[in-house]
Design a protein around this motif. Sequence first.
Motif, PDB file in Angstrom:
ATOM      1  N   ARG A 190      41.326  45.961  39.442  1.00 38.70           N
ATOM      2  CA  ARG A 190      42.491  46.708  38.951  1.00 38.70           C
ATOM      3  C   ARG A 190      42.083  47.989  38.210  1.00 38.70           C
ATOM      4  O   ARG A 190      42.525  49.088  38.540  1.00 38.70           O
ATOM      5  CB  ARG A 190      43.321  45.818  38.017  1.00 38.70           C
ATOM      6  N   CYS A 191      41.231  47.873  37.195  1.00 37.26           N
ATOM      7  CA  CYS A 191      40.897  49.046  36.360  1.00 37.26           C
ATOM      8  C   CYS A 191      39.523  49.647  36.672  1.00 37.26           C
ATOM      9  O   CYS A 191      39.130  50.634  36.061  1.00 37.26           O
ATOM     10  CB  CYS A 191      40.979  48.671  34.873  1.00 37.26           C
ATOM     11  N   CYS A 204      42.908  42.726  32.445  1.00 39.00           N
ATOM     12  CA  CYS A 204      43.773  42.832  33.634  1.00 39.00           C
ATOM     13  C   CYS A 204      44.286  41.459  34.047  1.00 39.00           C
ATOM     14  O   CYS A 204      45.408  41.328  34.552  1.00 39.00           O
ATOM     15  CB  CYS A 204      43.008  43.491  34.779  1.00 39.00           C
TER      16      CYS A 204
END
Length: 321
Positions: free
Chosen positions: A295-296, A317
């Motif tokens: 995700r990040c 996340c």
Amino acid sequence: MDFLLFHLLSAQPVKAIAARQPVDQKSGVLQRAGEGGPQTGTMTECFDCDNCKESLYGRKYIQMDNGPYCIPCYDAHFANTCDECKELIGHDCRELYYEDRHYHEHCFRCFRCDRSLADEPFTCQDEELLCNDCYCNEFSSKCIACEKTVMPGSRKLEYNGQTWHEHCFICSSCQQPIGSRSFIPDKKDYYCVPCYESKFAPRCTRCKKTLTKGGVTYRDEPWHKECFVCTGCMTPLAGQQFTSQDDNPYCIKCFGNLYAKKCSACTKPITGFGGGKYISFEDRHWHHNCFNCARCDTSLVGKGFIPDNDEILCRDCSNDL
């Protein structure tokens, strides 16, 4: 690989020295009229030695360009001095000369054995006249093979301070003269190149032919550079990074495509070359720089992570799900 140079022995023997009879001008004996033999005429003019002015009637004389000379005057003014005994070489002596030096015939002898050199080949060594035998015994090289003298003027071969007759320097294997061809020494033996390669040179693991120079070693076995190739794509591997599988060499690309694990993130092979590290989890693998949160994109190396189906997430996340 060594090479030989041909040499001609120095101090070539002189086969025939120049020789001359010093009394090479017109000579004769003048007689007064009425003395011995038929008379052909009378001489009223004086006929004297050009040097001492004494009459030459009834005496031997030698006619030079500038006039006649009695024998004593000729010897005193024109005779050469013997280089050996230092005495004059008289008009009635056979004179021999060599390089501006003059000798009585009986004085022209070998400095060592006293042998006459009048009709023999000889050599001049340090101002000494030597017959061919004495020169060879004292100054000529001995053939290391047959132990006979290498005669002056003959062709010889020299290597490592030793001398051979040309026909005595032979290959230790085929026994043929090596001559001016290249050769390879092995202790006290000498081999022509074909014999040495056949007898001693290693053979390539791939093509089984002789390696004469260069080559590479893989698993303690010799290879020609052009024979050491990737098992997959046949690209030459000499000087390149490679790895092996089942003892067969592979280039990095072929090894990665055929045997390496695939990164779960980028799907590229994980080869471990170039200092690359990888991370494994269960049956999945990642490059060190590919092990990031899905995700990040934060790196998860050395950190806790949460697997989510095919993805891996950082804790932050994962808590947002």
